[in-house]
Motif scaffolding. Sequence first.
Motif, PDB file in Angstrom:
ATOM      1  N   GLU A 172       0.828  -1.208   0.000  1.00 57.01           N
ATOM      2  CA  GLU A 172       0.000   0.000   0.000  1.00 57.01           C
ATOM      3  C   GLU A 172       0.862   1.258   0.000  1.00 57.01           C
ATOM      4  O   GLU A 172       0.579   2.215  -0.708  1.00 57.01           O
TER       5      GLU A 172
ATOM      6  N   LEU B 152       1.222   4.181  -2.803  1.00 55.03           N
ATOM      7  CA  LEU B 152       1.102   5.606  -2.478  1.00 55.03           C
ATOM      8  C   LEU B 152       2.282   6.388  -3.043  1.00 55.03           C
ATOM      9  O   LEU B 152       2.105   7.438  -3.676  1.00 55.03           O
TER      10      LEU B 152
ATOM     11  N   ALA C  65      -6.288  15.093  -2.739  1.00 60.91           N
ATOM     12  CA  ALA C  65      -7.533  14.822  -2.019  1.00 60.91           C
ATOM     13  C   ALA C  65      -8.230  13.568  -2.551  1.00 60.91           C
ATOM     14  O   ALA C  65      -8.833  12.817  -1.787  1.00 60.91           O
ATOM     15  N   ARG C  66      -8.131  13.328  -3.855  1.00 68.23           N
ATOM     16  CA  ARG C  66      -8.813  12.171  -4.447  1.00 68.23           C
ATOM     17  C   ARG C  66      -7.989  10.894  -4.389  1.00 68.23           C
ATOM     18  O   ARG C  66      -8.524   9.827  -4.117  1.00 68.23           O
ATOM     19  N   LYS C  67      -6.688  10.990  -4.660  1.00 68.77           N
ATOM     20  CA  LYS C  67      -5.869   9.789  -4.857  1.00 68.77           C
ATOM     21  C   LYS C  67      -4.901   9.486  -3.712  1.00 68.77           C
ATOM     22  O   LYS C  67      -4.625   8.330  -3.441  1.00 68.77           O
TER      23      LYS C  67
ATOM     24  N   ASP D 261      -4.617  11.255  -0.296  1.00 63.91           N
ATOM     25  CA  ASP D 261      -5.052  11.388   1.094  1.00 63.91           C
ATOM     26  C   ASP D 261      -5.851  10.186   1.600  1.00 63.91           C
ATOM     27  O   ASP D 261      -5.596   9.716   2.712  1.00 63.91           O
ATOM     28  N   PRO D 262      -6.809   9.658   0.810  1.00 67.24           N
ATOM     29  CA  PRO D 262      -7.529   8.481   1.320  1.00 67.24           C
ATOM     30  C   PRO D 262      -6.602   7.289   1.569  1.00 67.24           C
ATOM     31  O   PRO D 262      -6.746   6.584   2.573  1.00 67.24           O
ATOM     32  N   MET D 263      -5.644   7.098   0.690  1.00 68.95           N
ATOM     33  CA  MET D 263      -4.704   5.984   0.858  1.00 68.95           C
ATOM     34  C   MET D 263      -3.798   6.232   2.060  1.00 68.95           C
ATOM     35  O   MET D 263      -3.543   5.321   2.853  1.00 68.95           O
TER      36      MET D 263
ATOM     37  N   ASP E  26      -4.505   8.054   4.686  1.00 67.37           N
ATOM     38  CA  ASP E  26      -5.329   7.906   5.886  1.00 67.37           C
ATOM     39  C   ASP E  26      -5.538   6.442   6.231  1.00 67.37           C
ATOM     40  O   ASP E  26      -5.508   6.060   7.404  1.00 67.37           O
ATOM     41  N   SER E  27      -5.735   5.620   5.215  1.00 64.79           N
ATOM     42  CA  SER E  27      -5.907   4.187   5.439  1.00 64.79           C
ATOM     43  C   SER E  27      -4.639   3.556   6.007  1.00 64.79           C
ATOM     44  O   SER E  27      -4.694   2.753   6.944  1.00 64.79           O
TER      45      SER E  27
ATOM     46  N   ARG F  26      -2.305   5.092   7.700  1.00 64.06           N
ATOM     47  CA  ARG F  26      -2.132   5.599   9.065  1.00 64.06           C
ATOM     48  C   ARG F  26      -3.068   4.856  10.029  1.00 64.06           C
ATOM     49  O   ARG F  26      -2.657   4.464  11.115  1.00 64.06           O
TER      50      ARG F  26
END
Length: 120
Positions: A29, A33, A100-102, A104-106, A108-109, A111
């Motif tokens: 992951e 990223l 924000a789209r590609k 940050d979600p990854m 955050d996951s 983390r």
Amino acid sequence: MTTELTPDEPTTASPEPLDRYVAVQQSAEFGELRHRLRRFIFPTTIAFFAWYALYVLLSAYARDFMSIKIIGNINVALVFGLLQFVSTFLIAWYYARYAARKLDPMADSIRADMESGEVA
């Protein structure tokens, strides 16, 4: 009174958090990223430097072209110079959207997994 530790005695600091960071760094992951970040950063940086180099080179070697008046005292050089600012802001805006789209979600996951101890 101070207590000295001999090399055979364990310390109170655990290497476990460091192991967790290394595990995250080696995870698929995190690799994805970094790949997504680099896929955006490198081409955008190269494109911007090429655009800036074109502006500098035209200013230095194509003075006749850059001095062409467009409207009143506004010439091609002024327009190109202002477009440098516009392109900088557009890149920053586009990066914020991309992150924000590609990214940050990854991130955050990753983390959340790390904090919960799911990363081995």
